[in-house]
Design an enzyme around this catalytic site. Sequence first.
Site, PDB file in Angstrom:
ATOM      1  CB  THR A  31      -0.895   0.083   1.262  1.00  0.00           C
ATOM      2  OG1 THR A  31      -0.058   0.233   2.406  1.00  0.00           O
ATOM      3  CG2 THR A  31      -1.770  -1.132   1.429  1.00  0.00           C
ATOM      4  CD  GLN A  32       0.937   3.735  -4.162  1.00  0.00           C
ATOM      5  OE1 GLN A  32       1.685   2.785  -4.367  1.00  0.00           O
ATOM      6  NE2 GLN A  32       0.071   4.141  -5.056  1.00  0.00           N
ATOM      7  N   GLY A  33       0.275   5.104   1.164  1.00  0.00           N
ATOM      8  CA  GLY A  33      -0.582   6.175   1.657  1.00  0.00           C
ATOM      9  C   GLY A  33       0.184   7.485   1.598  1.00  0.00           C
ATOM     10  CB  ALA A  34      -0.737  10.893   2.618  1.00  0.00           C
ATOM     11  CG  HIS A  37       5.515   4.286  -0.083  1.00  0.00           C
ATOM     12  ND1 HIS A  37       5.519   5.579   0.357  1.00  0.00           N
ATOM     13  CD2 HIS A  37       5.252   4.333  -1.405  1.00  0.00           C
ATOM     14  CE1 HIS A  37       5.264   6.379  -0.686  1.00  0.00           C
ATOM     15  NE2 HIS A  37       5.097   5.650  -1.759  1.00  0.00           N
ATOM     16  CE  LYS A  53       2.971   2.637   8.764  1.00  0.00           C
ATOM     17  NZ  LYS A  53       2.014   2.523   9.861  1.00  0.00           N
ATOM     18  CG  ASP A 178      -5.891   5.755  11.744  1.00  0.00           C
ATOM     19  OD1 ASP A 178      -7.087   6.044  11.535  1.00  0.00           O
ATOM     20  OD2 ASP A 178      -5.092   5.474  10.832  1.00  0.00           O
TER      21      ASP A 178
HETATM   22  N1  ADP Z   1       2.860  -6.181  10.383  1.00  0.00           N
HETATM   23  C1  ADP Z   1       2.050  -6.367   9.331  1.00  0.00           C
HETATM   24  N2  ADP Z   1       1.813  -7.605   8.860  1.00  0.00           N
HETATM   25  C2  ADP Z   1       1.014  -7.801   7.786  1.00  0.00           C
HETATM   26  N3  ADP Z   1       0.410  -6.811   7.105  1.00  0.00           N
HETATM   27  C3  ADP Z   1       0.597  -5.543   7.524  1.00  0.00           C
HETATM   28  C4  ADP Z   1       1.410  -5.256   8.658  1.00  0.00           C
HETATM   29  N4  ADP Z   1       1.423  -3.915   8.832  1.00  0.00           N
HETATM   30  C5  ADP Z   1       0.650  -3.404   7.864  1.00  0.00           C
HETATM   31  N5  ADP Z   1       0.138  -4.372   7.067  1.00  0.00           N
HETATM   32  C6  ADP Z   1      -0.758  -4.194   5.899  1.00  0.00           C
HETATM   33  O1  ADP Z   1      -0.452  -2.970   5.256  1.00  0.00           O
HETATM   34  C7  ADP Z   1      -1.551  -2.068   5.351  1.00  0.00           C
HETATM   35  C8  ADP Z   1      -1.060  -0.650   5.603  1.00  0.00           C
HETATM   36  O2  ADP Z   1      -0.267  -0.599   6.784  1.00  0.00           O
HETATM   37  P1  ADP Z   1      -0.523   0.466   7.919  1.00  0.00           P
HETATM   38  O3  ADP Z   1       0.475   0.244   9.003  1.00  0.00           O
HETATM   39  O4  ADP Z   1      -1.957   0.428   8.311  1.00  0.00           O
HETATM   40  O5  ADP Z   1      -0.154   1.829   7.181  1.00  0.00           O
HETATM   41  P2  ADP Z   1      -1.020   3.094   6.730  1.00  0.00           P
HETATM   42  O6  ADP Z   1      -0.508   4.201   7.574  1.00  0.00           O
HETATM   43  O7  ADP Z   1      -0.704   3.246   5.291  1.00  0.00           O
HETATM   44  O8  ADP Z   1      -2.473   2.794   6.989  1.00  0.00           O
HETATM   45  C9  ADP Z   1      -2.436  -2.621   6.468  1.00  0.00           C
HETATM   46  O9  ADP Z   1      -3.787  -2.258   6.321  1.00  0.00           O
HETATM   47  C10 ADP Z   1      -2.206  -4.119   6.327  1.00  0.00           C
HETATM   48  O10 ADP Z   1      -3.013  -4.648   5.299  1.00  0.00           O
HETATM   49 MG    MG Z   2      -3.522   1.735   8.365  1.00  0.00          MG
END
Ligand code: ADP
Ligand code: MG
Length: 285
Positions: A31-34, A37, A53, A178
């Site tokens: 995923t890539q958010g603001a 990544h 991350k 969040d």
């Molecule tokens: N430790 C992890 N193990 C598996 N998937 C993860 C993990 N951390 C994040 N993800 C996946 O990546 C996505 C985005 O990560 P997240 O930490 O929520 O960042 P954002 O700030 O972009 O929301 C999550 O919704 C999940 O699907």
């Molecule tokens: Mg998230």
Amino acid sequence: MANTASDTEYTPPPLPLPFTNPESPAPVLLTQGAEAHVYKTYFLATSNAACLKVRPLKPYRHPILDRRLTRQRILQEARCLAKLVREGVDVPGVLALDWEGDAGTNGSGNGGAWLLMEWVDGLVVRQVVHGWEKSIKSKGQDSDSAEVAQSEGEVRELLRKIGRAVGGMHKAGIIHGDLTTSNLILRPVGRNGVAPSGGSEIDKPSLDGEIVLIDFGLAMQSVQEEDRAVDLYVLERAFGSTHPKTEGFFQEVVDAYGKSFKGANTVLKRLEAVRMRGRKRSMIG
Ligand SMILES: Nc1ncnc2c1ncn2[C@@H]1O[C@H](COP(=O)(O)OP(=O)(O)O)[C@@H](O)[C@H]1O
Ligand SMILES: [Mg+2]
């Protein structure tokens, strides 16, 4: 900012140095958010899945301010995770981090600060509940009531698990900041290392498993009733807008939370006040 892939193909910024070894499998962008990544990669051995991350540099922000903010956020996230692990709350453990990143000269470096954590198998609760809502709809009216009752019982139990997980986190002194159903993973039990895959499981995912909290990018340490109540309220609102058909069961989250630690009931009283404020605000617009 979400990227619309339609006109220009998106190229993520270069990965931080430890993840660019051409002899190793490249991390996979999820995923890539603001703000971040998120990649799937591994730690030390390819059998050891990990989640990377990266907080990319923000060219529009003053470089000194940008570094300071990024560093604060990464450290905050890592500290909260470490504290939760220590307190026995189910969250991914921190494997490595770099809060400085490599800006290079004039942004020529290999990207921003990063955090590497344990990979959590399973689907995010948003997908699980969407799948459940779909399966209910497809069964329609001709399904027998025992089946409906059982299915409802399962989703109620899932919600109670969420309430207990949030309670455990608050008890440990952390506010998530969040809470949405995308920041909760339902990890299947007894299927170690095997991530659910394939369309059928997404259509009708199992509601069994353990709730793992993720995404502590906006988390903070606090034991204040108000902060805890607002945390719950954010989840309640997110639930209402993401899962309107399951919203009616949200009380299960609240009830389970109320039993999860000493003092949880006073948080629930405060939650009512927070809801009132929320209602007033939405009336005023
Ligand atoms: N430790 C992890 N193990 C598996 N998937 C993860 C993990 N951390 C994040 N993800 C996946 O990546 C996505 C985005 O990560 P997240 O930490 O929520 O960042 P954002 O700030 O972009 O929301 C999550 O919704 C999940 O699907
Ligand atoms: Mg998230």
